[in-house]
Design an enzyme around this catalytic site. Sequence first.
Site, short mmCIF file in Angstrom:
data_model
loop_
_atom_site.label_atom_id
_atom_site.label_comp_id
_atom_site.label_asym_id
_atom_site.label_seq_id
_atom_site.Cartn_x
_atom_site.Cartn_y
_atom_site.Cartn_z
N GLY A 89 91.41 57.30 112.87
CA GLY A 89 92.55 56.65 113.50
C GLY A 89 92.18 55.24 113.92
O GLY A 89 91.26 54.63 113.36
N CYS A 90 92.88 54.70 114.91
CA CYS A 90 92.63 53.34 115.38
C CYS A 90 91.15 53.16 115.69
O CYS A 90 90.58 53.89 116.50
CB CYS A 90 93.48 53.05 116.61
SG CYS A 90 93.18 51.41 117.32
N PHE A 91 90.54 52.17 115.08
CA PHE A 91 89.08 52.06 115.18
C PHE A 91 88.56 51.51 116.50
O PHE A 91 87.37 51.57 116.77
CB PHE A 91 88.47 51.30 114.00
CG PHE A 91 89.08 49.97 113.62
CD1 PHE A 91 89.85 49.22 114.49
CD2 PHE A 91 88.87 49.46 112.34
CE1 PHE A 91 90.38 47.99 114.12
CE2 PHE A 91 89.40 48.23 111.95
CZ PHE A 91 90.16 47.50 112.85
N TRP A 92 89.43 51.00 117.36
CA TRP A 92 88.96 50.47 118.64
C TRP A 92 88.29 51.54 119.49
O TRP A 92 87.18 51.38 119.96
CB TRP A 92 90.12 49.86 119.42
CG TRP A 92 90.73 48.64 118.79
CD1 TRP A 92 90.18 47.83 117.84
CD2 TRP A 92 92.02 48.10 119.09
NE1 TRP A 92 91.05 46.81 117.51
CE2 TRP A 92 92.18 46.95 118.26
CE3 TRP A 92 93.05 48.46 119.96
CZ2 TRP A 92 93.35 46.16 118.31
CZ3 TRP A 92 94.21 47.68 119.99
CH2 TRP A 92 94.34 46.55 119.18
N VAL A 142 87.40 54.57 118.57
CA VAL A 142 86.35 55.28 117.84
C VAL A 142 85.03 54.54 117.97
O VAL A 142 83.98 55.15 118.21
CB VAL A 142 86.74 55.44 116.35
CG1 VAL A 142 85.63 56.15 115.59
CG2 VAL A 142 88.05 56.19 116.22
#
Length: 209
Positions: free
Chosen positions: A44-47, A49
């Site tokens: 999902g959104c890599f921020w 993660v």
Amino acid sequence: MPSGNEALPGRPDPIVVPGKHFVSGRPLDAQFPHGFQHALFGMGCFWGVERLFWQQTGVWVTSVGYAGGSTQNPTYSEVCSGMTGHNEVVRITFDPKYIDYRQLLKLFWESHDPTQGMRQGNDFGTQYRSGIYTYGQKQEKLARISRSEYGKHISKAGLGSITTEIRPAPTYYFAEEYHQQYLAKNPGGYCALAGTGIALPEVVAQQAA
């Protein structure tokens, strides 16, 4: 997913990124210490993660980028268009003496919902799909074992089938500078990271040593 002929063409020059990790100060793109390994995940959104993984003992450096599509050196807006085929991914460089790939897989499965297809929570699009991109046969074996076992627990809980793709690591393209360690620069920023609440059994994490 666009085919190679349908995907945006991209550009020959890579995106320029900072030389050092905003949190650790370690180089983002350099020769890493001997014996260290890479892992590459889409969740999902890599921020959010990336923050999850840079906080782990034994992780040397992290970065965010794009992988799994056809467009060369894509931009964020191109990836979000759905016309590159790329996924938002986090590349993790880790010291296996302190954290091994099985432990990273456990974090992977437990920290997002791998049953949602081309989305994660309220984020929709091909760039939000669940993916494990492996470096070598051992990582692939561990990834497939963990997917099979975690799938059994997901199914028992009535959450549907796992949609996570597992494939050899494709070309990794760095995302733009402002995406790198975004939540360290913007502590109140958006983070959609949410797991299913189902744990990967420790016995599974210990297989295929």
